[in-house]
Structure formats: structure tokens, C-alpha cells
Design a protein around this motif. Structure first.
Motif, PDB file in Angstrom:
ATOM      1  N   UNK A 116       4.041  -3.483  -0.066  1.00  0.00           N
ATOM      2  CA  UNK A 116       4.253  -3.735  -1.475  1.00  0.00           C
ATOM      3  C   UNK A 116       3.141  -3.315  -2.484  1.00  0.00           C
ATOM      4  N   UNK A 117       3.667  -2.941  -3.655  1.00  0.00           N
ATOM      5  CA  UNK A 117       2.904  -2.476  -4.760  1.00  0.00           C
ATOM      6  C   UNK A 117       2.210  -3.731  -5.293  1.00  0.00           C
ATOM      7  N   UNK A 118       1.047  -3.727  -5.815  1.00  0.00           N
ATOM      8  CA  UNK A 118       0.339  -4.825  -6.612  1.00  0.00           C
ATOM      9  C   UNK A 118       0.104  -4.571  -7.925  1.00  0.00           C
ATOM     10  N   UNK A 119       0.631  -5.286  -8.977  1.00  0.00           N
ATOM     11  CA  UNK A 119       0.458  -4.931 -10.122  1.00  0.00           C
ATOM     12  C   UNK A 119       0.371  -6.179 -10.950  1.00  0.00           C
ATOM     13  N   UNK A 268      10.332  -6.042  -0.825  1.00  0.00           N
ATOM     14  CA  UNK A 268      10.344  -4.824  -0.122  1.00  0.00           C
ATOM     15  C   UNK A 268      11.717  -4.006  -0.057  1.00  0.00           C
ATOM     16  N   UNK A 269      12.831  -4.678   0.016  1.00  0.00           N
ATOM     17  CA  UNK A 269      14.057  -3.953  -0.080  1.00  0.00           C
ATOM     18  C   UNK A 269      14.378  -3.349  -1.373  1.00  0.00           C
ATOM     19  N   UNK A 270      14.147  -4.281  -2.352  1.00  0.00           N
ATOM     20  CA  UNK A 270      14.468  -3.620  -3.913  1.00  0.00           C
ATOM     21  C   UNK A 270      13.230  -3.069  -4.659  1.00  0.00           C
ATOM     22  N   UNK A 271      11.977  -2.852  -3.855  1.00  0.00           N
ATOM     23  CA  UNK A 271      10.932  -2.124  -4.648  1.00  0.00           C
ATOM     24  C   UNK A 271      10.280  -3.217  -5.706  1.00  0.00           C
ATOM     25  N   UNK A 272      10.219  -4.531  -5.799  1.00  0.00           N
ATOM     26  CA  UNK A 272       9.866  -5.321  -6.394  1.00  0.00           C
ATOM     27  C   UNK A 272       8.277  -5.366  -6.024  1.00  0.00           C
ATOM     28  N   UNK A 273       7.385  -5.374  -7.108  1.00  0.00           N
ATOM     29  CA  UNK A 273       6.150  -5.569  -6.879  1.00  0.00           C
ATOM     30  C   UNK A 273       5.391  -6.928  -7.043  1.00  0.00           C
ATOM     31  N   UNK A 274       4.341  -7.081  -6.588  1.00  0.00           N
ATOM     32  CA  UNK A 274       3.605  -8.560  -6.468  1.00  0.00           C
ATOM     33  C   UNK A 274       2.290  -8.484  -7.094  1.00  0.00           C
ATOM     34  N   UNK A 276      -1.632  -9.925  -7.560  1.00  0.00           N
ATOM     35  CA  UNK A 276      -2.583  -9.866  -6.454  1.00  0.00           C
ATOM     36  C   UNK A 276      -2.830 -11.310  -5.851  1.00  0.00           C
ATOM     37  N   UNK A 277      -2.731 -12.327  -6.826  1.00  0.00           N
ATOM     38  CA  UNK A 277      -2.605 -13.651  -6.106  1.00  0.00           C
ATOM     39  C   UNK A 277      -1.386 -13.991  -5.209  1.00  0.00           C
ATOM     40  N   UNK A 278      -0.317 -13.333  -5.740  1.00  0.00           N
ATOM     41  CA  UNK A 278       0.772 -13.616  -4.804  1.00  0.00           C
ATOM     42  C   UNK A 278       0.807 -12.893  -3.421  1.00  0.00           C
ATOM     43  N   UNK A 279       0.123 -11.861  -3.634  1.00  0.00           N
ATOM     44  CA  UNK A 279       0.088 -10.932  -2.190  1.00  0.00           C
ATOM     45  C   UNK A 279      -1.089 -11.586  -1.455  1.00  0.00           C
ATOM     46  N   UNK A 280      -2.224 -12.156  -1.931  1.00  0.00           N
ATOM     47  CA  UNK A 280      -2.872 -12.900  -1.160  1.00  0.00           C
ATOM     48  C   UNK A 280      -2.292 -14.388  -0.619  1.00  0.00           C
TER      49      UNK A 280
END
Length: 366
Positions: A116-119, A268-274, A276-280
């Protein structure tokens, strides 16, 4: 002659005094030598017998200092005993560095997080529910809107309203995944909200993480995708709002792995990003269940098709008008609307009439 002998020999007391003075001087010199004596080197020691008398000097084996950083058999504290626990830093406390991440299994949700892209979160400016199409559209054209499709899928002991082609869920039982509670559902003005359909990835959250750049059709698809929908206890859906994994998790800890895995799957399916706090937060939850599979939206996610009624219950009129693309449309009844492929009709759609919307929920001919 006696006088001369007396001059040659000093009197006895003088001799005695001289002897005493000599002894004092000698003792003083001996003490001075002791103070200045060098400390015996490590190469030789003076052995002492049990009786305390000195014996011969025996050379001692030279001692070598352990070079700094040389590993020993195991970590020890200052007393030489091994500490209770793992490796320590110089203070004796366990180091505060990051622990090793659990290995992510291939095809797992944890492995997908890394893709997932992180932005940063984009502004919410311009967001509205309407940007994702009409609420609960019949995207699969099965004659039943998405809300009822999901109720059919997620509730048990379902009953449907007569005359709705088995579409409109009248009652059912929800085993709420978010709380672990059992919620009785009954369709009605004051009871329908007890069970709500949650967008696992909230539409507002999606808008701020890429969806505002999509076409209206893609946004409509996300809003009605069964992979992103779950029937849940209404109060928890309201509590969640548009929170992501960093700001809200289900109260039921037993469901958190599955919940976060579904969020990862949708993004992941729709290419939405997350963020940094969400990824963690996703990694933290999924590290406890590294084999949690990534939901794929397979057959188990497909809405249940309504059971078609016997033809005699609600026959279609002989000549049913086709629903034009625009302009004034009028249907004699819901059977005519369905025959024209226009049902269900939403408030504001061509052909919608409040008389055809029995529960006044904005959707006619459900």
C-alpha cells in the motif's frame, strides 16, 4: 697519666648516649626505606606458610585483561550471574529497540500492507455521499438494492416482505462481528437503524485517500462492493464514523484481524493509500495473526439472489412501458416498473412515486 687517659676515653655515659642515638637513627632509616619500597610486581608474589613465615618467592602467572567487546558464554550482570531475561544494554535493562516483525505469509493481509502507498491525508473538501452514487443502488441488477443484498448475506433466520420478490428483509438475526453480540432485526421506522450497513473503508476516508480522483462509476462501485460492506450493530457503525485503523477498531478483539484484513483488501484492490499512522496500526494488529488471509471478494462475498416468486402472485401487465432515459415516467405499479427494468426506484428517479414506497424509506418497488 690519669688525666691523659681521661682525655683519650670518653666517659661511659657518653658512650651509652652515642649508642642510643645510633639505634634511633638506624630505626628511622629503616622506616624511610619501607615507605619508598616499590610495590611488588604482578610477575612475582611472596608465598606465606600456614605459620605465617615467609618462604621463597614464587612467580605468578601473568594475567591478561579481556579485550572490550569480547563475547562471553552468556550475558552477566555485575555480580557475574546471568540476568533473568534476554540481552541487556550497559545499564542491565533490556534494550528498547524494535522487536523483529512476524514473518508475513504469502497471500496474507500482512504481506499486502507493504504494497500500500503511504501518503498524507488529503483535504475532505468537496466530499458528499452523493459523489458515490445513490444510496444502495441495485448495481448487480438482481432487482434488490445493495442494503437488502447485504442483509440477506449477513443475517440468519431471515424473513422477507410479501410481494417484494423475496428482496426486502423484514426480520432476521445478526451475530454482530464488531461486538460479538446478537442483535434482533425488524424492519421499521424506529427499529431498522439497530442494524446498519458499514462501509469497512468509510467513503469519506476513501475520498481523502484517492477516491476524489476517480470517475463517478468507480466511486459507485466502491460504495456497493460487497467486499467493503458488513451488516453491524448500528450504534457501533455510528461510533466508527469515517475512522481508519489508526483511529477506530471493533470492540471485539477476536474480530480485529479479520476487520483490518478487509480494510487492507479494499484499499489494495482499489489503489487507495494509507497514512503512516494507519499503516503502523495495520501492521500492529496483523502481526498478531500473520497468516490472516487477504479477503478476495470471492463467492462468499456475493450477495444472495432473491428467491423469485410464483408468476401468479403478481403478474405483469400485458403492455408494460419501457423506462426511457429521461423525462416524465409513470408506472401503474411496481410490477410495471420491474417489467421495465426500472425497479427499485429511488426518490428523485424518473417514475418514483411515494405511493409506491410503502415504508417511505426513499426506495420504491424494493
Amino acid at each position: 697519666m690519669n688525666a691523659a687517659r681521661s682525655r683519650r676515653r670518653p666517659p661511659w655515659w657518653a658512650v651509652l648516649s652515642a649508642v642510643v642515638v645510633g639505634i634511633v637513627v638506624a630505626v628511622g632509616s629503616a622506616h624511610a626505606d619501607d615507605d619508598a619500597a616499590p610495590v611488588p610486581s604482578a610477575s612475582a608474589t611472596l608465598a606465606v606458610t600456614d605459620a605465617g613465615s615467609p618462604t621463597s618467592q614464587v612467580p605468578a602467572e601473568p594475567q591478561q585483561d579481556e579485550p572490550a567487546g569480547t563475547p562471553v558464554d552468556g550475558p552477566t550482570d555485575a555480580s557475574g550471574a546471568a540476568p533473568a531475561g534476554g540481552p541487556t544494554d550497559g545499564s542491565g535493562a533490556a534494550p528498547a529497540g524494535p522487536q523483529a516483525d512476524a514473518p508475513a505469509a504469502q497471500g496474507s493481509a500482512l504481506a499486502a500492507v507493504a504494497e500500500l502507498a503511504v501518503k498524507g491525508r488529503a483535504p475532505k473538501t468537496g466530499y458528499s455521499r452523493d459523489a458515490f452514487g445513490p444510496a444502495w443502488a441495485d448495481v448487480d441488477r438482481n432487482g434488490c438494492d445493495t442494503r437488502n443484498d447485504v442483509l440477506h448475506r449477513d443475517l440468519v433466520d431471515v424473513t422477507t416482505r410479501p410481494g417484494t420478490h423475496g428482496c426486502v428483509v423484514q426480520t432476521g438475526t445478526l451475530h454482530d462481528p464488531y461486538s460479538g453480540e446478537v442483535v434482533a432485526f425488524e424492519r421499521g421506522e424506529t427499529t431498522s437503524s439497530l442494524v446498519q450497513i458499514d462501509h469497512v473503508v468509510a467513503l469519506s476516508d476513501a475520498w481523502q485517500k484517492g477516491a476524489q480522483q476517480w470517475t463517478p462509476e468507480t466511486r459507485r462501485q466502491l460504495a456497493n462492493d460487497p467486499l467493503n460492506l458488513r451488516a453491524v450493530k448500528g450504534s457501533l457503525n455510528s461510533q466508527k464514523g469515517d475512522g481508519d485503523a489508526a483511529t477506530w477498531l471493533p470492540p471485539s478483539k477476536a474480530y480485529r484481524c479479520a476487520y483490518v484484513a478487509r480494510q487492507v483488501a479494499v484499499k489494495h484492490a482499489y489503489g487507495l493509500w494509507v497514512t503512516e499512522a494507519e499503516r503502523d496500526a495495520m501492521v500492529r494488529v496483523l502481526s498478531a495473526c500473520p497468516d490472516e488471509p487477504l479477503p478476495t471478494g470471492g463467492p462468499e462475498e456475493a450477495p444472495a439472489a432473491p428467491v423469485p416468486p410464483p408468476a401468479a402472485l403478481e403478474p405483469a401487465p400485458a403492455a408494460a412501458p419501457e423506462a426511457p432515459a429521461g423525462g416524465d415516467v409513470s408506472f401503474q405499479n411496481c410490477a410495471a416498473a420491474r417489467a421495465a427494468g426500472a425497479a427499485p426506484l429511488h426518490r428523485g428517479d424518473p417514475g418514483y412515486r411515494s405511493q409506491m414506497d410503502g415504508d417511505d424509506d426513499g426506495v420504491a418497488c424494493e
